[in-house]
Design an enzyme around this catalytic site. Sequence first.
Site, PDB file in Angstrom:
ATOM      1  N   ASP A   1      71.893  20.155  -3.161  1.00 24.68           N
ATOM      2  CA  ASP A   1      73.235  19.877  -3.648  1.00 24.68           C
ATOM      3  C   ASP A   1      73.081  19.383  -5.089  1.00 24.68           C
ATOM      4  O   ASP A   1      72.625  18.270  -5.338  1.00 24.68           O
ATOM      5  CB  ASP A   1      73.912  18.814  -2.764  1.00 24.68           C
TER       6      ASP A   1
ATOM      7  N   ARG B   1      90.242  38.245   0.078  1.00 25.51           N
ATOM      8  CA  ARG B   1      89.304  37.335   0.750  1.00 25.51           C
ATOM      9  C   ARG B   1      87.895  37.897   0.631  1.00 25.51           C
ATOM     10  O   ARG B   1      86.925  37.175   0.464  1.00 25.51           O
ATOM     11  CB  ARG B   1      89.693  37.118   2.222  1.00 25.51           C
TER      12      ARG B   1
HETATM   13  C1  LIG Z   1      82.461  16.266  -3.966  1.00 26.28           C
HETATM   14  C2  LIG Z   1      81.127  16.588  -3.412  1.00 26.28           C
HETATM   15  C3  LIG Z   1      80.974  17.483  -2.359  1.00 26.28           C
HETATM   16  C4  LIG Z   1      82.161  18.110  -1.658  1.00 26.28           C
HETATM   17  O1  LIG Z   1      82.886  18.934  -2.507  1.00 26.28           O
HETATM   18  P1  LIG Z   1      84.475  19.183  -2.373  1.00 26.28           P
HETATM   19  O2  LIG Z   1      84.734  20.106  -3.511  1.00 26.28           O
HETATM   20  O3  LIG Z   1      85.143  17.858  -2.486  1.00 26.28           O
HETATM   21  O4  LIG Z   1      84.676  19.813  -1.038  1.00 26.28           O
HETATM   22  C5  LIG Z   1      79.695  17.763  -1.914  1.00 26.28           C
HETATM   23  N1  LIG Z   1      78.615  17.174  -2.488  1.00 26.28           N
HETATM   24  C6  LIG Z   1      78.732  16.297  -3.496  1.00 26.28           C
HETATM   25  C7  LIG Z   1      77.508  15.684  -4.064  1.00 26.28           C
HETATM   26  C8  LIG Z   1      79.980  15.971  -4.000  1.00 26.28           C
HETATM   27  O5  LIG Z   1      80.081  15.088  -4.994  1.00 26.28           O
END
Ligand SMILES: *Cc1c(COP(=O)(O)O)cnc(C)c1O
Length: 393
Positions: free
Chosen positions: A172, A47
């Site tokens: 993101d 971990r």
């Molecule tokens: C899919 C996604 C997430 C979340 O990711 P997971 O791997 O499904 O937990 C966050 N931000 C965006 C833009 C995504 O497309």
Amino acid sequence: MQKIDTIAVHAGQPNDEQTGAVTFPIFQTSTYGQTWPGEHKGYSYSRTANPTREALERCLAALEGGKHGLAFASGLAAATACVLTLQRGDHVIACNDLYGGVYRLFTQIFSKFGLEFSFVDAAAKPESVEAAIKPNTRLLWIETPSNPLLRITDIEPAAATARGHGIKTVVDNTFASPYLQNPLSLGADIVLHSTTKYLNGHADVIGGALVVNDDDLAEELHLYQNAAGGVPGPFDCFLTLRGIKTIGPRMERHCANASRIAEFLQQHPAVERVYYPGLESHPGHEIAARQQRYFGGMVSFDLRAVAEESKRFTTLTQVFTLAESLGAVKSLLCHPPSMTHACVAPNVRKQNGIGHNLVRLSVGIEDGEELIADLDQALAQVSVGRKLTAVSS
Ligand SMILES: *Cc1c(COP(=O)(O)O)cnc(C)c1O
């Protein structure tokens, strides 16, 4: 410095010294032998650290042009680690066109712990970021291109505004992938990925990542990675490293196919409106052209049809699979209001322009002409209905 296509194949994963193996091994182990209590070779428990995970983390950092990479069990585990840097009473400004799961994480979980969230239209109204800043604002959360409407936020001025107020910026970067856009170079403090999507690229792993430059921030995030425990297993890390090696050729094909499909949809009589940053009619086109290497593999569009007919459309394709998620070699499509964005309240969806007739495509790397033919035959079966005025303002 190496270029991104070389980084994708080499970074963080040297040939094995002992055997010469050209592929980085899977260290499928939970723990490591110690020579004396507390004395070991840098690994005590998986971990905390695992060599295969570290190889992936070095590669992710290099792809984003950052110093530190951290891998997580999912994109949402990575997002959770970012929010754990905050304290009770802190305020977050986020763009309003967020991935549904991140929106749910903020509004249904972290709002219970005394965190405050404001949602602004950072893409169309960049000044709304500064206007939303309060004395307790600590984080600015940007998603660009956004999901599902592919809105484009100009990262550099937004991050500069945040920095001027001592606020950290998270970008993101899932929809663009590091191949198209590197937010750290535009002033972001943290880059977030759902590696489930383009980075892994093969629809066979759930994973997430953060990349940062600041040493103290990296140390803090490592604490949350280890102490909250949202880590990926060695085999998933191996698969992700394997997927990353072809990110260049994949992204080029995703983008080329998406661009052709956007143009095809734009002239189709059953389509009311196409959302693709590569189209000159897209309000974020110029920013995307400057900020991104290509325009991406995602295309959304409003059908000229009522809700039920729009849902039915998503069942009529033969090459595109009706499924959540994106960024895989295989083409997928979905109906965001009843799938990826079902957890967003209907009035909020409406406010944000996500209508009942919205369809989202994750364009794969199959033959472009066959993808267009597939959409064409499905569109031919849709009964073009009343124009829904509430949906696409
Ligand atoms: C899919 C996604 C997430 C979340 O990711 P997971 O791997 O499904 O937990 C966050 N931000 C965006 C833009 C995504 O497309």
